[in-house]
Design a protein around this motif. Structure first.
Motif, PDB file in Angstrom:
ATOM      1  N   THR A 181      -3.991  17.312 -43.704  1.00  0.00           N
ATOM      2  CA  THR A 181      -3.106  16.229 -43.286  1.00  0.00           C
ATOM      3  C   THR A 181      -1.742  16.802 -42.931  1.00  0.00           C
ATOM      4  N   PRO A 182      -1.399  16.867 -41.647  1.00  0.00           N
ATOM      5  CA  PRO A 182      -0.155  17.528 -41.232  1.00  0.00           C
ATOM      6  C   PRO A 182       1.108  16.845 -41.745  1.00  0.00           C
ATOM      7  N   ALA A 183       1.038  15.547 -42.060  1.00  0.00           N
ATOM      8  CA  ALA A 183       2.247  14.821 -42.477  1.00  0.00           C
ATOM      9  C   ALA A 183       2.795  15.320 -43.812  1.00  0.00           C
ATOM     10  N   TYR A 184       1.985  15.994 -44.630  1.00  0.00           N
ATOM     11  CA  TYR A 184       2.421  16.436 -45.964  1.00  0.00           C
ATOM     12  C   TYR A 184       2.406  17.955 -46.093  1.00  0.00           C
ATOM     13  N   LEU A 185       2.374  18.647 -44.981  1.00  0.00           N
ATOM     14  CA  LEU A 185       2.167  20.091 -44.949  1.00  0.00           C
ATOM     15  C   LEU A 185       3.481  20.848 -45.101  1.00  0.00           C
ATOM     16  N   SER A 186       3.523  21.840 -45.959  1.00  0.00           N
ATOM     17  CA  SER A 186       4.737  22.648 -46.116  1.00  0.00           C
ATOM     18  C   SER A 186       4.886  23.592 -44.922  1.00  0.00           C
ATOM     19  N   PRO A 187       6.111  23.949 -44.549  1.00  0.00           N
ATOM     20  CA  PRO A 187       6.311  24.849 -43.412  1.00  0.00           C
ATOM     21  C   PRO A 187       5.614  26.192 -43.582  1.00  0.00           C
ATOM     22  N   GLU A 188       5.661  26.748 -44.809  1.00  0.00           N
ATOM     23  CA  GLU A 188       5.056  28.067 -45.000  1.00  0.00           C
ATOM     24  C   GLU A 188       3.536  28.016 -44.869  1.00  0.00           C
ATOM     25  N   GLN A 189       2.938  26.882 -45.238  1.00  0.00           N
ATOM     26  CA  GLN A 189       1.498  26.743 -45.076  1.00  0.00           C
ATOM     27  C   GLN A 189       1.135  26.629 -43.600  1.00  0.00           C
ATOM     28  N   ALA A 190       1.954  25.905 -42.843  1.00  0.00           N
ATOM     29  CA  ALA A 190       1.702  25.769 -41.407  1.00  0.00           C
ATOM     30  C   ALA A 190       1.790  27.110 -40.703  1.00  0.00           C
ATOM     31  N   LEU A 191       2.709  27.966 -41.152  1.00  0.00           N
ATOM     32  CA  LEU A 191       2.910  29.263 -40.512  1.00  0.00           C
ATOM     33  C   LEU A 191       1.972  30.344 -41.033  1.00  0.00           C
TER      34      LEU A 191
END
Length: 552
Positions: A181-191
């Protein structure tokens, strides 16, 4: 969420001791069935994990290890794992069945009071901290993974599944669907950066922000990748719906840099409990009526006495309903090729040359009205509410008044006036601000004067119009740039910035000219307008490049 689908024969064969009912849920990380353990008569939920686990030997072994860790977690706010079965090509996790609904259904249905929202967050943080101590990260904390028992106790579900399947990274399909779920995703996890408990802190802070305000910290439009972009590159919108002590704690949990965030769940919980006591009163947990298991230091902070309530008592228990955001459904693992999202995220492009060009154009436009000398004309400083007397002329004579090349008035001298006197029309008297060109024709003689009203320059259409044009264009440009920073606008905003910049440049020319009582001439106005348009377009391009595209 679909319901009613019967389990496959392989699922039934893998769990002979269980009576398996219909499907009661599904998501990117698997399908859930209801069931009953026949020997004990105990209701359970059976999570059928994605087939990718069975197809990848290394991933299968990792999840078996993770399942053992989860089975050892014994905490009041963690959904217990009863069994883990690998058989007939299936990977099945047997967990406690909870019948009280989810935080998502409660927040979008009846709504949650601030006290209930803070209690939910403390319960989730308590469970997360216990899991982190056992070496398990959740990485998919969201309202739908926070479940209630029939008695109203909160438990966190789906620990560790995302970490095993994606190895901590955010995965997307070729079509741009996101696993999770992208709405609750931390920046470091996305990267795809190294992860720590701070990633779950970020997700929990996002959930709490939504429960307290009814909205998410970031705009949700533009698709899943655009949402992830905002988490990586932007700051969240301020939390204005609650008093500052509570908002400050939540916003720290949403810091983009993990080092600036709460580094573990318990330190977040201590500050949250103290802020809730300060804002909601020391009895806030009693009013929440939600059973919460707290560590001693968190419990002590939750009853911290407050000298004075931060909000009126009658507003403390008003439910807040979260808005049901229409986000894309999570990607299903089966039959999909998944890629790390970090490779698809658009990085900000260098914008310094555009920013430098904007600064140079703006400085030249501002300096031009001050640097350009006025024409050396004889000055007529007159009260325009009375007839304009020109000592060097006698009737019959004609007076023409122009400003910026535009004619404002053309009148003949009052009959038998000596020297000549000219009665200006009312509109012309109010239009002329700092200076205008007055041309007097008497016989064969033609003389130009600089006509300057004795009134203050701002008491005129030219003065007020210049100020209004300046404020109008600045306000619209700021709104346009804000949309570009938030990735809510695209190439159309760059086009729109040009006329706004031109108007701003003209205002930058007109207002100083009026105040300095210079003669307004069209060529410098055009030059300042072009410079203003160039500065606005360069600023818009620099803002867009720094923010990245609005989405794919």
């Amino acid at each position: 969420m679909s319901a009613g689908t019967a389990p496959s024969p392989t699922v039934v064969a893998a769990l002979p001791q269980y009576e398996i009912g219909a499907q009661i849920g599904h998501g990117g990380m698997g399908v859930v069935y209801e069931g009953v353990h026949r020997p004990l008569g105990r209701p359970v939920a059976i999570k059928r994990l994605p087939h990718v686990l069975a197809e990848d030997v290394r991933m299968s072994a990792r999840f078996e290890h993770e399942a053992r860790l989860l089975a050892r977690l014994d905490h009041p706010h963690i959904v217990p794992v009863y069994d883990y079965v690998q058989s007939h090509g299936e990977h099945l996790l047997v967990i406690e069945k909870l019948d009280g609904g989810t935080v998502w259904s409660a927040s979008t249905g009846r709504g949650l009071t601030p006290s209930e929202s803070c209690a939910i967050a403390l319960a989730a943080l308590s469970g997360l901290h216990a899991a982190h101590g056992a070496g398990v990260l959740h990485l998919d904390v969201k309202p739908k993974n926070l479940l209630f028992t029939a008695q109203g106790a909160l438990k966190v579900a789906d620990f560790g599944i995302s970490q095993v399947v994606s190895e901590g990274a955010t995965l997307v399909t070729h079509g741009g669907q996101v696993l999770g779920t992208p709405a609750y995703l931390s920046p470091e996890q996305a990267l795809g950066n190294p992860l720590s408990p701070a990633a779950d802190v970020y997700a929990t802070a996002t959930v709490l922000y939504e429960l307290l305000s009814g909205r998410l910290p970031f705009e949700s439009g533009g698709g899943a990748l655009a949402v992830i972009q905002r988490h990586v590159h932007q700051r969240p919108r301020p939390l204005t719906e609650v008093p500052d002590p509570l908002a400050r704690v939540v916003m720290r949990g949403l810091e983009r840099d993990p080092q600036a965030r709460y580094r573990n769940a318990e330190t977040f919980a201590v500050d949250l409990a103290g802020a809730a006591a300060e804002v909601l009163g020391p009895d806030w947990l009693l009013r929440a009526a939600l059973p919460v298991h707290l560590a001693p230091q968190v419990a002590a902070a939750s009853t911290r006495p407050s000298g004075r309530p931060s909000v009126p008592r009658e507003t403390l228990d008003i439910p807040v309903r979260a808005t049901a955001v229409d986000l894309p459904p999570p990607a299903r693992l089966d039959g999909r090729t998944l890629l790390p999202a970090a490779g698809l995220l658009d990085r900000p492009k260098p914008a310094r040359w555009f920013a430098l060009a904007a600064v140079v154009a703006a400085l030249v436009a501002v300096a031009l009205p001050f640097a350009r000398p006025g024409r050396d004309l004889p000055v007529l400083e007159r009260d325009l509410s009375r007839p304009v007397v020109v000592e060097d002329a006698v009737a019959p004579a004609r007076l023409t008044v122009t400003a910026g090349g535009f004619p404002l008035a053309e009148v003949t001298a009052v009959p038998q006036s000596a020297p000549a006197a000219f009665e200006l029309p009312g509109a012309a008297r109010w239009i002329v601000g700092g200076a205008a060109v007055a041309t007097v024709e008497a016989g064969d003689r033609r003389t130009e004067y600089s006509l300057r009203p004795t009134e203050h320059p701002m008491i005129s259409v030219m003065g007020v119009g210049g100020a209004v044009l300046l404020l109008f264009t600045l306000a619209y440009l700021e709104s346009l740039l804000r949309s570009l920073r938030r990735r809510q606008a695209g190439a159309a905003a760059l086009v729109a910035s040009a006329p706004l910049g031109f108007g701003l440049g003209v205002a930058v020319w007109l207002l100083p000219s009026v105040l300095l009582r210079h003669e307004p001439t069209p060529l410098p106005a055009l030059v300042c307008g072009v410079l203003g348009a160039a500065a606005a377009v360069c600023t818009a391009v620099a803002t867009r490049r720094a923010a990245g595209p609005a989405g794919r």
